[in-house]
Scaffold this active site. Structure first.
Site, PDB file in Angstrom:
ATOM      1  N   ARG A 108       0.823  -1.221   0.000  1.00  9.69           N
ATOM      2  CA  ARG A 108       0.000   0.000   0.000  1.00  9.69           C
ATOM      3  C   ARG A 108       0.858   1.272   0.000  1.00  9.69           C
ATOM      4  O   ARG A 108       0.509   2.270   0.636  1.00  9.69           O
ATOM      5  CB  ARG A 108      -0.980   0.017   1.185  1.00  9.69           C
ATOM      6  CG  ARG A 108      -1.897  -1.185   1.258  1.00  9.69           C
ATOM      7  CD  ARG A 108      -2.826  -1.271   0.049  1.00  9.69           C
ATOM      8  NE  ARG A 108      -3.658  -2.456   0.123  1.00  9.69           N
ATOM      9  CZ  ARG A 108      -3.393  -3.610  -0.509  1.00  9.69           C
ATOM     10  NH1 ARG A 108      -2.322  -3.723  -1.270  1.00  9.69           N
ATOM     11  NH2 ARG A 108      -4.199  -4.642  -0.387  1.00  9.69           N
ATOM     12  N   SER A 162     -11.526  -0.464   3.357  1.00  3.81           N
ATOM     13  CA  SER A 162     -10.622  -1.074   4.333  1.00  3.81           C
ATOM     14  C   SER A 162      -9.885   0.016   5.107  1.00  3.81           C
ATOM     15  O   SER A 162      -9.190   0.842   4.524  1.00  3.81           O
ATOM     16  CB  SER A 162      -9.638  -1.985   3.592  1.00  3.81           C
ATOM     17  OG  SER A 162      -8.830  -2.681   4.499  1.00  3.81           O
ATOM     18  N   GLU A 219      -4.892   2.610   6.655  1.00  3.54           N
ATOM     19  CA  GLU A 219      -4.832   2.450   5.198  1.00  3.54           C
ATOM     20  C   GLU A 219      -5.592   3.574   4.524  1.00  3.54           C
ATOM     21  O   GLU A 219      -5.206   4.062   3.463  1.00  3.54           O
ATOM     22  CB  GLU A 219      -5.414   1.096   4.783  1.00  3.54           C
ATOM     23  CG  GLU A 219      -5.344   0.831   3.285  1.00  3.54           C
ATOM     24  CD  GLU A 219      -5.719  -0.596   2.931  1.00  3.54           C
ATOM     25  OE1 GLU A 219      -6.323  -0.781   1.854  1.00  3.54           O
ATOM     26  OE2 GLU A 219      -5.410  -1.516   3.697  1.00  3.54           O
TER      27      GLU A 219
END
Length: 297
Positions: free
Chosen positions: A171, A220, A290
């Site tokens: 990520r 998420s 995230e």
């Protein structure tokens, strides 16, 4: 910000523009300036003429983002339909605009008989966002399919970055702040459109069954720590269903935060921090956000 201080554009530009309607949480303050360029040349000319001290950030579908209640200083660039075009380069390669959605890219690949891009069906964002963040789902990541991307830097300079320059980790990429991904090239493998479509349908069903897709959510929330699933840590810490005001940890998938109605962004972020604290206290594992959190409190 004075409009007199802004470069002239062919696209749409608005001062003090509400961002809540443009993000999935439906919360948060305004952009000091929201700019939707008419095309790449319009974006380049605008950035070249813009004060170099002015902050710039790109906004896609707003699916993985908390816009704080104090709003976002500087210029928010939203890539519209002019940046959503997809072109087939060869038998297994697509050139995709930065504003194209994951659903559009995966569907185009399916119709072209290109396998390996099915997982993009499970990413609720645009090419620009998931290229920057090395987005992933269902065992695959952008780094598995990307050949290169074209970015416009804060000063209007255009650069093509090959995959290896992006320095992908989980990520994360090496793209600098203010860089806007206007195009990316993805490569798959030859496949049967029927089989590809079946896999995309499976991904869509799995998302529907496990995630609160019809709610005001940001997707998420926390990264999976090495060797762990974030949702399992949140659940084990007793946070499933936890609420602060109208902000709630989803009972369906507890790595998702929800706006049940009138939650402020500060309540949503406060809830996330409380989850992080409880997980830390119970497991000594620090959850990392995230979701992007942007703007001023």
């Amino acid at each position: 910000m004075s409009f007199a201080a802004l470069p002239s554009v062919r696209g749409r530009i608005k001062a003090d523009a509400p961002l809540a309607p443009l993000v999935w949480f439906k919360s948060g303050g305004n952009a000091e300036c929201l700019f939707e360029p008419a095309d790449r040349d319009d974006l380049i000319a605008f950035l070249k003429a813009l004060d170099p001290e002015m902050p710039v950030m790109a906004l896609g579908l707003g699916s993985n983002m908390i816009v704080r209640d104090g709003g976002v200083p500087g210029v928010v660039v939203r890539l519209g339909k002019a940046f959503a075009k997809i072109e087939r380069i060869d038998e297994v390669t697509l050139r995709c605009g930065g504003g194209a959605s994951g659903i559009l890219v995966s569907s185009t690949a399916r119709d072209a008989g290109i396998a390996g891009l099915e997982f993009l069906r499970g990413i609720p964002g645009t090419v620009g966002g998931f290229v920057r963040m090395n987005g992933g789902a269902y065992g695959r990541e952008v780094q598995d399919i990307i050949v290169s991307c074209t970015v416009v830097l804060h000063d209007g300079t255009v650069e093509e970055w090959p995959a290896e320059r992006l320095g992908y980790t989980y990520r994360h990429s090496n793209l600098p702040e203010g860089a806007i991904v206007v195009e990316a090239v993805f490569r798959g493998i030859p496949g049967d459109p029927v089989i590809i479509g079946t896999e995309m349908d499976r991904i869509a069903r799995a998302r529907e069954e496990s995630q609160p897709l019809r709610s005001r959510t940001g997707g998420s929330t926390f990264k999976n720590p090495p060797g762990h699933k974030a949702w399992a840590l949140v659940d084990a810490a007793g946070c499933r269903g936890l609420r602060i005001g109208d902000a709630q940890v989803s009972e369906k998938h507890c790595n998702f935060l929800l706006n049940l109605g009138n939650a402020s962004s500060s309540e949503i972020e406060e809830l996330g921090e409380e989850v992080r604290r409880r997980v830390q206290d119970r497991t000594n594992i620090t959850l990392e956000w995230e979701i992007q959190r942007i703007g001023e409190a």
